[in-house]
Design a protein around this motif. Structure first.
Motif, PDB file in Angstrom:
ATOM      1  N   TYR A 146      26.764  59.750  65.085  1.00  0.00           N
ATOM      2  CA  TYR A 146      28.031  60.336  65.523  1.00  0.00           C
ATOM      3  C   TYR A 146      27.977  61.865  65.476  1.00  0.00           C
ATOM      4  O   TYR A 146      28.430  62.546  66.405  1.00  0.00           O
ATOM      5  CB  TYR A 146      29.156  59.808  64.638  1.00  0.00           C
ATOM      6  CG  TYR A 146      30.513  60.416  64.922  1.00  0.00           C
ATOM      7  CD1 TYR A 146      31.258  59.997  66.018  1.00  0.00           C
ATOM      8  CD2 TYR A 146      31.045  61.404  64.091  1.00  0.00           C
ATOM      9  CE1 TYR A 146      32.502  60.547  66.282  1.00  0.00           C
ATOM     10  CE2 TYR A 146      32.285  61.955  64.345  1.00  0.00           C
ATOM     11  CZ  TYR A 146      32.997  61.532  65.442  1.00  0.00           C
ATOM     12  OH  TYR A 146      34.227  62.088  65.697  1.00  0.00           O
ATOM     13  N   ARG A 147      27.379  62.414  64.434  1.00  0.00           N
ATOM     14  CA  ARG A 147      27.262  63.867  64.311  1.00  0.00           C
ATOM     15  C   ARG A 147      26.329  64.426  65.385  1.00  0.00           C
ATOM     16  O   ARG A 147      26.598  65.491  65.964  1.00  0.00           O
ATOM     17  CB  ARG A 147      26.751  64.240  62.917  1.00  0.00           C
ATOM     18  CG  ARG A 147      27.765  63.995  61.809  1.00  0.00           C
ATOM     19  CD  ARG A 147      27.165  64.317  60.453  1.00  0.00           C
ATOM     20  NE  ARG A 147      26.701  65.706  60.390  1.00  0.00           N
ATOM     21  CZ  ARG A 147      27.470  66.735  60.066  1.00  0.00           C
ATOM     22  NH1 ARG A 147      28.748  66.544  59.775  1.00  0.00           N
ATOM     23  NH2 ARG A 147      26.966  67.950  60.016  1.00  0.00           N
ATOM     24  N   ILE A 148      25.252  63.719  65.673  1.00  0.00           N
ATOM     25  CA  ILE A 148      24.330  64.180  66.715  1.00  0.00           C
ATOM     26  C   ILE A 148      25.016  64.193  68.073  1.00  0.00           C
ATOM     27  O   ILE A 148      24.884  65.147  68.858  1.00  0.00           O
ATOM     28  CB  ILE A 148      23.077  63.287  66.740  1.00  0.00           C
ATOM     29  CG1 ILE A 148      22.261  63.481  65.465  1.00  0.00           C
ATOM     30  CG2 ILE A 148      22.214  63.581  67.972  1.00  0.00           C
ATOM     31  CD1 ILE A 148      21.100  62.518  65.333  1.00  0.00           C
ATOM     32  N   MET A 149      25.777  63.159  68.383  1.00  0.00           N
ATOM     33  CA  MET A 149      26.483  63.110  69.667  1.00  0.00           C
ATOM     34  C   MET A 149      27.524  64.211  69.771  1.00  0.00           C
ATOM     35  O   MET A 149      27.734  64.789  70.841  1.00  0.00           O
ATOM     36  CB  MET A 149      27.143  61.741  69.844  1.00  0.00           C
ATOM     37  CG  MET A 149      26.169  60.604  70.032  1.00  0.00           C
ATOM     38  SD  MET A 149      25.093  60.791  71.487  1.00  0.00           S
ATOM     39  CE  MET A 149      23.516  61.095  70.694  1.00  0.00           C
ATOM     40  N   GLN A 150      28.172  64.549  68.656  1.00  0.00           N
ATOM     41  CA  GLN A 150      29.119  65.658  68.670  1.00  0.00           C
ATOM     42  C   GLN A 150      28.416  66.987  68.922  1.00  0.00           C
ATOM     43  O   GLN A 150      28.907  67.841  69.666  1.00  0.00           O
ATOM     44  CB  GLN A 150      29.894  65.710  67.354  1.00  0.00           C
ATOM     45  CG  GLN A 150      31.088  64.768  67.289  1.00  0.00           C
ATOM     46  CD  GLN A 150      31.985  65.088  66.114  1.00  0.00           C
ATOM     47  OE1 GLN A 150      31.518  65.502  65.048  1.00  0.00           O
ATOM     48  NE2 GLN A 150      33.286  64.890  66.289  1.00  0.00           N
ATOM     49  N   MET A 151      27.264  67.177  68.311  1.00  0.00           N
ATOM     50  CA  MET A 151      26.518  68.414  68.485  1.00  0.00           C
ATOM     51  C   MET A 151      26.094  68.611  69.937  1.00  0.00           C
ATOM     52  O   MET A 151      26.086  69.735  70.449  1.00  0.00           O
ATOM     53  CB  MET A 151      25.286  68.419  67.580  1.00  0.00           C
ATOM     54  CG  MET A 151      25.600  68.516  66.094  1.00  0.00           C
ATOM     55  SD  MET A 151      24.122  68.280  65.066  1.00  0.00           S
ATOM     56  CE  MET A 151      23.049  69.568  65.715  1.00  0.00           C
ATOM     57  N   LEU A 154      28.439  64.810  73.494  1.00  0.00           N
ATOM     58  CA  LEU A 154      28.445  63.483  74.104  1.00  0.00           C
ATOM     59  C   LEU A 154      29.437  62.533  73.443  1.00  0.00           C
ATOM     60  O   LEU A 154      29.382  61.329  73.679  1.00  0.00           O
ATOM     61  CB  LEU A 154      27.050  62.865  74.038  1.00  0.00           C
ATOM     62  CG  LEU A 154      25.992  63.506  74.934  1.00  0.00           C
ATOM     63  CD1 LEU A 154      24.627  62.869  74.697  1.00  0.00           C
ATOM     64  CD2 LEU A 154      26.381  63.396  76.405  1.00  0.00           C
ATOM     65  N   SER A 155      30.333  63.064  72.608  1.00  0.00           N
ATOM     66  CA  SER A 155      31.357  62.193  72.035  1.00  0.00           C
ATOM     67  C   SER A 155      32.322  61.777  73.140  1.00  0.00           C
ATOM     68  O   SER A 155      32.603  62.536  74.075  1.00  0.00           O
ATOM     69  CB  SER A 155      32.114  62.922  70.922  1.00  0.00           C
ATOM     70  OG  SER A 155      32.704  64.106  71.411  1.00  0.00           O
ATOM     71  N   ASN A 156      32.825  60.573  73.031  1.00  0.00           N
ATOM     72  CA  ASN A 156      33.700  59.985  74.052  1.00  0.00           C
ATOM     73  C   ASN A 156      33.000  59.931  75.410  1.00  0.00           C
ATOM     74  O   ASN A 156      33.603  60.158  76.462  1.00  0.00           O
ATOM     75  CB  ASN A 156      35.014  60.756  74.171  1.00  0.00           C
ATOM     76  CG  ASN A 156      36.103  59.933  74.838  1.00  0.00           C
ATOM     77  OD1 ASN A 156      36.122  58.705  74.729  1.00  0.00           O
ATOM     78  ND2 ASN A 156      36.999  60.595  75.542  1.00  0.00           N
ATOM     79  N   ASN A 157      31.698  59.645  75.388  1.00  0.00           N
ATOM     80  CA  ASN A 157      30.887  59.568  76.601  1.00  0.00           C
ATOM     81  C   ASN A 157      30.106  58.263  76.573  1.00  0.00           C
ATOM     82  O   ASN A 157      29.522  57.892  75.548  1.00  0.00           O
ATOM     83  CB  ASN A 157      29.933  60.770  76.680  1.00  0.00           C
ATOM     84  CG  ASN A 157      29.279  60.892  78.034  1.00  0.00           C
ATOM     85  OD1 ASN A 157      28.699  59.954  78.548  1.00  0.00           O
ATOM     86  ND2 ASN A 157      29.363  62.076  78.617  1.00  0.00           N
ATOM     87  N   LEU A 158      30.077  57.561  77.708  1.00  0.00           N
ATOM     88  CA  LEU A 158      29.384  56.277  77.761  1.00  0.00           C
ATOM     89  C   LEU A 158      27.888  56.411  77.504  1.00  0.00           C
ATOM     90  O   LEU A 158      27.250  55.487  76.990  1.00  0.00           O
ATOM     91  CB  LEU A 158      29.617  55.614  79.122  1.00  0.00           C
ATOM     92  CG  LEU A 158      31.068  55.245  79.469  1.00  0.00           C
ATOM     93  CD1 LEU A 158      31.122  54.573  80.833  1.00  0.00           C
ATOM     94  CD2 LEU A 158      31.684  54.358  78.401  1.00  0.00           C
ATOM     95  N   ALA A 163      22.555  55.514  74.773  1.00  0.00           N
ATOM     96  CA  ALA A 163      21.447  56.048  73.968  1.00  0.00           C
ATOM     97  C   ALA A 163      21.276  55.254  72.679  1.00  0.00           C
ATOM     98  O   ALA A 163      20.146  54.944  72.262  1.00  0.00           O
ATOM     99  CB  ALA A 163      21.693  57.528  73.662  1.00  0.00           C
ATOM    100  N   ALA A 164      22.383  54.914  72.031  1.00  0.00           N
ATOM    101  CA  ALA A 164      22.303  54.153  70.784  1.00  0.00           C
ATOM    102  C   ALA A 164      21.745  52.756  71.021  1.00  0.00           C
ATOM    103  O   ALA A 164      20.862  52.288  70.282  1.00  0.00           O
ATOM    104  CB  ALA A 164      23.678  54.068  70.139  1.00  0.00           C
TER     105      ALA A 164
END
Length: 296
Positions: A146-151, A154-158, A163-164
């Motif tokens: 979650y922290r990586i996606m925020q950096m 990509l948060s709130n992104n399909l 990727a996960a």
């Protein structure tokens, strides 16, 4: 009473052996029946609640007094305020599932082809390192992911979900592809290279067609993994238009009402595509998962 002799010795009936065999078969059948009932009871309850006009989940009736398909019609027509984006959310789930399948098959097949068919030095380290990622439970990686996606914004992104899911499905794909590829003679690759085929042509025209059962098996696994995943979708998707159906289903529990019939009908509609895909490709799945255990 004796039957025709074999090697000079008459065959005698052994009633005790037959009795034990019949008892063991009856016990296995009874156990299988219990497991079947235990497995189907929750699914049956889902259908019963979906057919209840008032969504009474605490009823003791075996069958609704007045069964109705209204709940399914409400889901299809998005006639409830929690279902106003149902088909859009269904499309999000489908998009994530298809992208996960494509990327998992692409990365897994390329990796297994490079390691197994091109015989890279120390390639086994790559496959073993990939399998070691399963030592860490996926739930432990949720907050770091979650922290990586925020950096990376990509948060709130399909694509964060894609990727996960690809990360979790690819090690399994590499393992299955490597095991299955052992049944394909390496002489086919060598003959194609002698005829002037490039590694890419060998991959596209020989490797992938012969790997079709394994591709179907892994693709179905990746689709089901992405289709049923909830934790990462819950953490990384927040708006209703970006949500998937599993996350949207959880929103029913936050309502002051209790539309259990709508929720169960939504779950049934959402479960239809993977069930259909599984039964359409179940034979190829079996072949893809078991062929790797046979030496070619």
């Amino acid at each position: 009473m004796s039957a025709e002799p074999i090697d000079g010795r008459p065959l005698r009936r052994r009633p005790r052996y037959r009795l034990r065999r019949n008892l063991s078969e009856a016990g296995a059948l009874a156990l299988g029946l219990v497991v079947l009932i235990w497995t189907l009871t929750p699914i049956y309850n889902i259908f019963i609640v979906a057919l209840e006009p008032n969504g009474d989940v605490f009823t003791n009736d075996i069958w609704p007094a007045k069964p109705s398909l209204e709940s399914f019609w409400i889901v299809v027509t998005e006639g409830y305020w929690y279902l106003e984006y149902f088909w859009h959310q269904f499309g999000n789930s489908l998009y994530i599932g298809v992208a996960t399948v494509f990327l998992t098959l692409l990365i897994g097949s390329l990796a297994s082809f490079s390691i197994g068919r091109m015989r890279l030095r120390h390639g086994w380290l790559v496959s073993n390192a990939a399998l070691l990622t399963y030592v860490i439970p996926a739930s432990f990686l949720a907050i770091p992911f979650y922290r990586i996606m925020q950096m990376y914004g990509l948060s709130n992104n399909l694509w964060a979900i894609i990727a996960a899911e690809v990360t979790f499905a690819t090690p399994y794909a590499i393992f299955i592809f490597q095991q299955y590829a052992r049944s394909i003679p390496i002489e086919l690759d060598e003959a194609a290279r002698i005829d002037g085929a490039s590694p890419l042509q060998v991959y596209l025209r020989i490797y992938l067609p012969l790997m079709a059962p394994a591709l179907v098996a892994v693709g179905t696994y990746a689709l089901l993994l992405a289709w049923n995943e909830y934790l990462y979708q819950f953490l990384l998707l927040s708006s209703k238009r970006s949500m998937t159906v599993p996350v949207a289903l959880a929103q029913f529990l936050n309502s002051d009402e209790a539309p259990w019939n709508y929720m169960m009908a939504t779950a049934i509609v959402y479960a239809l595509p993977p069930v259909a895909i599984y039964y359409a490709f179940r034979r190829r799945m079996t072949a893809g998962l078991t062929m790797g255990g046979v030496k070619g």
